[in-house]
Every structure is written in C-alpha cells, then in structure tokens.
Design a protein around this motif. Structure first.
Motif, PDB file in Angstrom:
ATOM      1  N   ILE A  39       0.818  -1.207   0.000  1.00 34.84           N
ATOM      2  CA  ILE A  39       0.000   0.000   0.000  1.00 34.84           C
ATOM      3  C   ILE A  39       0.855   1.261   0.000  1.00 34.84           C
ATOM      4  O   ILE A  39       1.787   1.390   0.788  1.00 34.84           O
ATOM      5  N   ALA A  40       0.492   2.208  -0.874  1.00 36.36           N
ATOM      6  CA  ALA A  40       1.020   3.570  -0.867  1.00 36.36           C
ATOM      7  C   ALA A  40      -0.181   4.459  -1.175  1.00 36.36           C
ATOM      8  O   ALA A  40      -0.640   4.524  -2.313  1.00 36.36           O
ATOM      9  N   LEU A  63      -4.237 -12.588   4.390  1.00 37.43           N
ATOM     10  CA  LEU A  63      -3.924 -11.271   3.848  1.00 37.43           C
ATOM     11  C   LEU A  63      -2.796 -10.647   4.657  1.00 37.43           C
ATOM     12  O   LEU A  63      -2.893 -10.524   5.878  1.00 37.43           O
ATOM     13  N   HIS A  64      -1.738 -10.281   3.955  1.00 39.87           N
ATOM     14  CA  HIS A  64      -0.632  -9.539   4.560  1.00 39.87           C
ATOM     15  C   HIS A  64      -0.650  -8.141   3.952  1.00 39.87           C
ATOM     16  O   HIS A  64      -0.831  -8.005   2.736  1.00 39.87           O
ATOM     17  N   THR A  65      -0.478  -7.122   4.787  1.00 43.12           N
ATOM     18  CA  THR A  65      -0.406  -5.758   4.261  1.00 43.12           C
ATOM     19  C   THR A  65       0.986  -5.200   4.521  1.00 43.12           C
ATOM     20  O   THR A  65       1.635  -5.534   5.521  1.00 43.12           O
ATOM     21  N   HIS A  66       1.429  -4.337   3.605  1.00 45.67           N
ATOM     22  CA  HIS A  66       2.783  -3.788   3.659  1.00 45.67           C
ATOM     23  C   HIS A  66       2.759  -2.317   3.253  1.00 45.67           C
ATOM     24  O   HIS A  66       2.195  -1.965   2.220  1.00 45.67           O
ATOM     25  N   ASN A  67       3.366  -1.469   4.080  1.00 48.70           N
ATOM     26  CA  ASN A  67       3.474  -0.039   3.785  1.00 48.70           C
ATOM     27  C   ASN A  67       4.691   0.165   2.882  1.00 48.70           C
ATOM     28  O   ASN A  67       5.823   0.004   3.311  1.00 48.70           O
ATOM     29  N   LEU A  68       4.418   0.532   1.622  1.00 49.28           N
ATOM     30  CA  LEU A  68       5.486   0.758   0.645  1.00 49.28           C
ATOM     31  C   LEU A  68       6.205   2.087   0.837  1.00 49.28           C
ATOM     32  O   LEU A  68       7.291   2.275   0.317  1.00 49.28           O
ATOM     33  N   GLY A  69       5.604   3.023   1.550  1.00 45.28           N
ATOM     34  CA  GLY A  69       6.235   4.325   1.741  1.00 45.28           C
ATOM     35  C   GLY A  69       5.395   5.264   2.577  1.00 45.28           C
ATOM     36  O   GLY A  69       5.880   5.892   3.501  1.00 45.28           O
ATOM     37  N   THR A  70       4.116   5.359   2.243  1.00 50.71           N
ATOM     38  CA  THR A  70       3.238   6.196   3.045  1.00 50.71           C
ATOM     39  C   THR A  70       1.835   5.604   3.078  1.00 50.71           C
ATOM     40  O   THR A  70       1.292   5.212   2.043  1.00 50.71           O
ATOM     41  N   VAL A  71       1.304   5.509   4.274  1.00 45.13           N
ATOM     42  CA  VAL A  71      -0.082   5.104   4.486  1.00 45.13           C
ATOM     43  C   VAL A  71      -0.692   6.218   5.330  1.00 45.13           C
ATOM     44  O   VAL A  71      -0.255   6.452   6.456  1.00 45.13           O
ATOM     45  N   GLU A  72      -1.652   6.920   4.743  1.00 45.13           N
ATOM     46  CA  GLU A  72      -2.212   8.086   5.410  1.00 45.13           C
ATOM     47  C   GLU A  72      -3.722   7.969   5.560  1.00 45.13           C
ATOM     48  O   GLU A  72      -4.392   7.322   4.763  1.00 45.13           O
ATOM     49  N   SER A  73      -4.221   8.630   6.595  1.00 52.44           N
ATOM     50  CA  SER A  73      -5.642   8.846   6.774  1.00 52.44           C
ATOM     51  C   SER A  73      -6.438   7.545   6.695  1.00 52.44           C
ATOM     52  O   SER A  73      -6.180   6.606   7.454  1.00 52.44           O
ATOM     53  N   LYS A  92       6.046   5.879   6.486  1.00 54.88           N
ATOM     54  CA  LYS A  92       5.348   6.622   7.545  1.00 54.88           C
ATOM     55  C   LYS A  92       3.866   6.283   7.520  1.00 54.88           C
ATOM     56  O   LYS A  92       3.322   5.828   6.505  1.00 54.88           O
ATOM     57  N   PHE A  93       3.246   6.520   8.660  1.00 55.43           N
ATOM     58  CA  PHE A  93       1.799   6.419   8.827  1.00 55.43           C
ATOM     59  C   PHE A  93       1.326   7.779   9.324  1.00 55.43           C
ATOM     60  O   PHE A  93       1.948   8.352  10.232  1.00 55.43           O
ATOM     61  N   LEU A  94       0.253   8.300   8.747  1.00 58.60           N
ATOM     62  CA  LEU A  94      -0.278   9.604   9.162  1.00 58.60           C
ATOM     63  C   LEU A  94      -1.725   9.458   9.615  1.00 58.60           C
ATOM     64  O   LEU A  94      -2.554   8.904   8.892  1.00 58.60           O
TER      65      LEU A  94
END
Length: 183
Positions: A39-40, A63-73, A92-94
């Motif tokens: 996810i980005a 289901l596996h989830t992965h932050n590719l760079g930014t996960v916001e809101s 980052k996570f915002l």
C-alpha cells in the motif's frame, strides 16, 4: 504456497475500491493462497475505506499488508485489515482530522447529518485501530489525532503501537504474481 502481490497505489475512492475487490477475486480464482497488499496511499473516502476493510477481512485466504512508503488517513484502516502487517524502513503512517468538501449551500438538517456522520466515522475508525493494535506497548490516542492533533509514526513507532508486526523491505521474487490497483 501461491503468494499474489497487489500493489495499491492511489486514493481510496469508488473506482479503486471496485478495482481492488475485483483484483482480489481474480487472484483467488488464479489459486492465490496468500495475498500481499502493498500500500502507498494518501487516504480517501471513509465509506470506501470501511468497505474495503470489511471486504478484506472476509477473504477466504491469508492477507498480509505492507506499507510501501506512506499510508495516510483512511489508508490506515485499509492497512489494518492485514493479519500480518509490515512496513519499509523508510515509511510513515499519518493520522489526521477528517474533512469533507461541501459543494453549494447546505441547510441545517444536512449540516447535522454531516456532523453525525463524521462523529460515527471517527468512532468506527478509532474502534478498528484499537481492536487491531490491542496489547501493544504504546496505545494510540486516535480520537485526539482525528479531531485536532495529527500524528505521524515512523516504522519503529508503528511497531511499538502495534500497527505493524515487523519492519521489512519485502523483496519481490521473480516468481511472484503481481497485480496493480491505482488511480
């Protein structure tokens, strides 16, 4: 084990919601045992974020989830659907306050409806985060972040708060079946 990777790189809206649901179905039909959702996203519409969360939680495979760079809101809700959650070292996570864009005039009844809907979405969002991060070393004060005090978490803070289970670059093998959902 047949792992399929779906790269979700765009806003959360009606189009990407439908495309992600369709892509998950196609991956499962092609024999996926595990879906890895990379996810980005800068987030998007609450209604579609909650819809995708519920859909992803109902999948008959891991289901596996992965932050590719930014996960916001609202992306955080999409991300939290994963049973196993990871993030890149430079990610980052915002969490930040909800906002709506209103077009044209609004009467009192409609404004009350909007306020009621925002309050409900805030409670639902906070409940999902609390459930999915239960037992973590640091509890997140989600209502505070969503009402007035935004917060950015790096991967180490995300690990402490239970958003992720590991920091991992997740190299993509040449044999991986890959899909893409974007704006």
């Amino acid at each position: 084990m047949a792992r399929h990777i779906i790269h979700f790189t765009g806003p959360i809206n009606s189009s990407t919601c439908g495309n992600l649901i369709s892509t998950c179905g196609k991956a499962i039909q092609q024999g996926a045992d595990v879906l890895q959702l990379n996810i980005a996203t800068m987030g998007g519409e609450c209604s579609y974020g909650f819809t995708l969360y519920n859909f992803l939680r109902s999948l008959p495979i891991a289901l596996h989830t992965h932050n590719l760079g930014t996960v916001e809101s609202m992306g955080n809700i999409l991300f939290l659907a994963g049973e196993h959650r990871t993030a890149c070292s430079y990610s980052k996570f915002l969490f930040h306050p909800f906002h709506w864009t209103l077009h044209g005039s609004v009467d009192h009844a409609r404004m009350a409806e909007y306020a009621m809907s925002l309050d409900y979405d805030l409670r639902l969002y906070a409940q999902i985060v609390a459930e999915r991060t239960e037992g973590s070393a640091e509890a997140l004060d989600v209502p505070r972040y969503l009402m007035a005090y935004p917060r950015i978490l790096g991967p180490h803070e995300a690990l402490q708060s239970g958003l992720i289970h590991a920091i991992d670059e997740l190299a993509i093998g040449s044999e991986a079946t890959q899909w893409s959902v974007h704006a």
